[in-house]
Design a protein around this motif. Structure first.
Motif, short mmCIF file in Angstrom:
data_model
loop_
_atom_site.label_atom_id
_atom_site.label_comp_id
_atom_site.label_asym_id
_atom_site.label_seq_id
_atom_site.Cartn_x
_atom_site.Cartn_y
_atom_site.Cartn_z
N ILE A 265 0.84 -1.20 0.00
CA ILE A 265 0.00 0.00 0.00
C ILE A 265 0.88 1.25 0.00
N ALA A 266 1.87 1.29 0.86
CA ALA A 266 2.77 2.45 0.91
C ALA A 266 3.53 2.58 -0.41
N PRO B 155 -3.45 4.76 -7.34
CA PRO B 155 -2.88 3.42 -7.09
C PRO B 155 -2.88 3.06 -5.60
N GLY B 156 -2.67 4.05 -4.73
CA GLY B 156 -2.69 3.79 -3.29
C GLY B 156 -4.06 3.33 -2.82
N ARG B 157 -5.11 4.03 -3.29
CA ARG B 157 -6.49 3.63 -2.92
C ARG B 157 -6.83 2.26 -3.48
N TRP B 158 -6.40 2.00 -4.71
CA TRP B 158 -6.68 0.71 -5.34
C TRP B 158 -6.04 -0.43 -4.55
N MET B 159 -4.78 -0.26 -4.18
CA MET B 159 -4.07 -1.30 -3.43
C MET B 159 -4.67 -1.47 -2.03
N ALA B 160 -5.05 -0.37 -1.38
CA ALA B 160 -5.68 -0.47 -0.06
C ALA B 160 -7.01 -1.21 -0.16
N GLY B 161 -7.79 -0.92 -1.20
CA GLY B 161 -9.06 -1.61 -1.40
C GLY B 161 -8.87 -3.09 -1.66
N LEU B 162 -7.89 -3.41 -2.50
CA LEU B 162 -7.61 -4.82 -2.79
C LEU B 162 -7.15 -5.56 -1.54
N SER B 163 -6.27 -4.94 -0.78
CA SER B 163 -5.78 -5.56 0.45
C SER B 163 -6.90 -5.77 1.46
N GLU C 172 -4.39 -0.71 5.64
CA GLU C 172 -3.38 0.31 5.92
C GLU C 172 -1.99 -0.31 5.84
N PRO C 173 -0.99 0.48 5.45
CA PRO C 173 0.37 -0.07 5.42
C PRO C 173 0.87 -0.35 6.84
N HIS C 174 1.85 -1.21 6.93
CA HIS C 174 2.46 -1.50 8.23
C HIS C 174 3.31 -0.29 8.64
N ARG C 175 3.11 0.15 9.87
CA ARG C 175 3.86 1.31 10.36
C ARG C 175 4.73 0.90 11.54
N ILE C 176 5.93 1.46 11.55
CA ILE C 176 6.84 1.28 12.67
C ILE C 176 7.18 2.68 13.17
N ALA C 177 6.93 2.92 14.43
CA ALA C 177 7.17 4.25 15.01
C ALA C 177 8.64 4.63 14.86
N TRP C 178 8.86 5.89 14.58
CA TRP C 178 10.22 6.40 14.39
C TRP C 178 11.08 6.18 15.63
#
Length: 120
Positions: A46-47, A56-64, A74-80
């Motif tokens: 997604i990211a 493309p971001g919305r399309w990938m988020a919808g597919l996922s 949502e993409p995987h997030r790792i805190a800074w």
């Protein structure tokens, strides 16, 4: 530090030296009257798709979300603050077994690859 050069597209490894993926996005907090502050790194398709544009971001988020449920939209997030070192690789202070980063890989291994003759 040039974040695009020094962080984006670099390999991320956890505290056990397990490769998690590559940094596909950066999340910044915009603050009035102050410079932006990086709060997280993002990994996943997604990211990566968002780097090509909003559509493309919305399309990938919808597919996922359709394939894996809302928690995969949502993409995987790792805190800074979990980033420990920025060198050849980005070292983070997390245990990949405590995240959902490998859900798709594990599902594919269990439901698709394991059924291929000779794959076991």
């Amino acid at each position: 530090m040039d974040l695009v050069r020094d962080v984006l597209d670099k390999q991320v490894i956890d505290r056990e030296q397990v490769k998690i993926g590559k940094v596909d996005g950066l999340v910044a907090e915009l603050r009035p009257g102050k410079p932006p502050r990086i709060v997280a790194i993002e990994l996943g398709s997604i990211a990566l798709a968002r780097r090509l544009g909003a559509r493309p971001g919305r399309w990938m988020a919808g597919l996922s979300a359709r394939l894996g449920g809302k928690r995969h939209s949502e993409p995987h997030r790792i805190a800074w603050n979990k980033v420990r070192d920025i060198g050849i690789d980005i070292e983070v202070d997390i245990d990949v077994r405590e995240t959902a980063i490998f859900c798709w890989q594990n599902w594919l291994r269990d439901h698709v690859v394991s059924r291929i003759p000779g794959a076991g």
